[in-house]
Design an enzyme around this catalytic site. Structure first.
Site, PDB file in Angstrom:
ATOM      1  N   LYS A 277      44.291  45.256  45.840  1.00 39.32           N
ATOM      2  CA  LYS A 277      44.312  46.587  45.229  1.00 39.32           C
ATOM      3  C   LYS A 277      44.759  47.585  46.289  1.00 39.32           C
ATOM      4  O   LYS A 277      44.209  47.627  47.383  1.00 39.32           O
ATOM      5  CB  LYS A 277      42.919  46.958  44.722  1.00 39.32           C
ATOM      6  N   ARG A 351      38.006  37.183  34.352  1.00 40.88           N
ATOM      7  CA  ARG A 351      38.141  36.266  33.223  1.00 40.88           C
ATOM      8  C   ARG A 351      37.938  34.812  33.637  1.00 40.88           C
ATOM      9  O   ARG A 351      37.562  33.980  32.812  1.00 40.88           O
ATOM     10  CB  ARG A 351      39.512  36.463  32.573  1.00 40.88           C
TER      11      ARG A 351
END
Length: 495
Positions: A277, A351
């Site tokens: 990020k 996920r």
């Protein structure tokens, strides 16, 4: 931290209070008859304050000094109507007027709630709890020890449309305090909350809860159990990844046969992994364990206030860090479901945790209904905003029940599309069963992310729902405890 109690009479509500907040819808304030329950000087002050207040769409509060006890008085005026996609309890408006008045943060305070329905007491109390965070910044070292101020206290009393006192349901205080604990976990800095520390917190919160089965898969034990997604995400961090599995069974009196599993994403810090990020997007990623905190809080609330059926909590914990053993783009990992996943984005890590968690819940625990919850996608905020979690469900009945549970609890959700036939192609891989991130980021990202999780239930009969809570989990840099009231209400409503 503020200690909350439920008063049974107006006299016990006001006893020892330095501050009183009266919260009521505009029409009830204009009528004013309920204020007869207060001593006359307070009643007159309240009527005078309320006469100048227009609630608008979100509520308003104003206060004054009384010159007597309680020393401070505030009135919060709520809108008379809310939209069909809001909670009829006006929970968010209640939170806003309590926050405006700063009631409950110091000293001994009281709140008198005027409600349209006894069922609104729980969401109203949860809304108030959101204004009273448990986490406090560490005390400065090296300074002279000072006598700590007395612990703040807040008493609550609710009256209904008949102006009679509303009795608090058994689950009320347990749910409020569990949500505050979940918010505290979100607020803890990553220096102090890693996967191991979260496990310690879970043990503390569930201490004394009887009849639980508890399992923990830590480090290489994840691989041996086939939980390759969780292991891959957290294997290079200083503290090993882990999955906690708790199951609670109701007493023999319960005839409910349902087994509901709650699965939470617990990324205690998300750097993005090797798909780092950048541009400041890493700031705030301590909150990426909000789903795990919600599951822990909801499970605790259900266990402490009476189980409607067999319930399991699956808490998937990892720190998505960078190091020599970090999972790489182009790696292929094996999930608990048996499916292989080609990694094309290490920042689509949540996920992977959830895929393992839901598969374990269905295949090992044999849960018939599975609800997972996570701070999963930034696209959630675009799809459903800051107040509503995004809800995906495999059948309409489950979707409707959870949507209504959101309106009843004050933790709002709104459905987004469930269409595997439109979304699975986004994960097409040449070397594995699927990739972990979409090809087209403009194609319903939040629905796609949920479908990746759902895919790992293929071959089972489990009903499934997913709540993406990326935006509701945090407000103004603080955890909200979102999800605790929603999940506990949904479990009760599903039985």
């Amino acid at each position: 931290m503020t200690r909350i109690r439920i008063a049974k009479t107006v006299e016990s509500l006001l006893k020892g209070a330095d501050a009183l907040l009266v919260v009521a819808p505009k029409a009830r304030v204009d009528d004013g008859s309920f204020l007869d329950c207060l001593p006359e000087p307070l009643m007159r002050f309240a009527l005078d304050l309320a006469s100048d207040l227009e609630p608008g769409l979100t509520g308003i509060a104003a206060g004054t000094l009384t010159g007597d006890a309680p020393r401070k008085l505030a009135v919060g005026v709520l809108p008379d109507e809310v939209s069909r996609h809001n909670s009829p309890s006006r929970a968010e408006a209640i939170r806003r007027v309590v926050a405006q008045s700063s009631t409950g943060r110091k000293g001994s305070a009281a709140i008198l709630l005027v409600l349209d329905d006894p069922e609104h007491f729980l969401p109203a109390a949860c809304a108030i709890g959101k204004c009273l965070p448990l986490y406090a910044k560490p005390e400065r070292k090296g300074t002279e020890a000072k006598k700590k101020p007395a612990e703040p206290k807040l008493a609550l009393l609710a009256i209904g449309p008949d102006e009679e006192v509303i009795s608090a349901p058994r689950s009320l205080l347990t749910t409020v305090e569990s949500a505050r604990e979940a918010a505290r976990l979100v607020d803890i800095p990553p220096t102090d909350l890693n996967p191991k520390a979260f496990q310690t917190e879970a043990s503390r919160i569930l201490r004394g809860a009887n009849g639980l089965t508890r399992r923990a898969f830590v480090g290489e034990a994840l691989q041996r159990a086939g939980l390759g997604g969780i292991h891959a995400v957290g294997r290079t961090a200083l503290e090993e990844p882990r999955m906690l599995a708790f199951t609670a069974t109701p007493t023999a009196k319960s005839k409910a046969k349902r087994h509901i599993a709650l699965v939470g994403k617990g990324v205690t810090y998300d750097t993005g992994g090797l798909s780092l990020k950048v541009g400041g997007n890493m700031v705030g990623m301590k909150a990426d364990m909000g789903g795990a905190a919600a599951v822990l809080g909801a499970f605790n609330a259900l266990v402490r206030s009476g189980l409607p059926c067999k319930v399991s909590a699956i808490i998937c914990l990892a720190e998505n860090a960078i190091g020599p053993a970090a999972v790489k783009p182009d790696d292929v990992i094996r999930m608990h479901s048996g499916f292989s996943v080609e990694i094309n984005n290490t920042d689509a890590e949540g996920r992977l945790l959830l895929g393992d968690g839901v598969s374990y819940a269905a295949r090992k625990l044999k849960a018939d209904t599975i609800i997972d919850i996570a701070t999963l996608t930034g696209a959630q905020g675009i799809a459903t905003g800051a107040m509503h979690g995004a809800l995906v469900a495999s059948d309409g009945e489950l979707e409707s029940t959870i949507w209504e549970a959101g309106r009843r609890s004050g933790d709002l959700v709104h459905p987004i599309p469930y269409a595997p036939e439109f979304y699975r192609s986004e994960f097409k891989s040449q070397v594995a069963d699927m990739k972990n991130s979409v090809a087209n980021r403009m194609n319903a990202q939040s629905s796609c992310a949920g479908e990746f999780v759902h895919w790992h239930l293929d071959g089972t009969d489990a009903r499934w729902a997913h709540v993406d809570m990326a935006f509701p989990a945090v407000r103004s840099g603080r955890g909200t405890g979102y999800g605790v009231a929603l999940l506990s209400q949904a479990v009760r409503d599903l039985v």
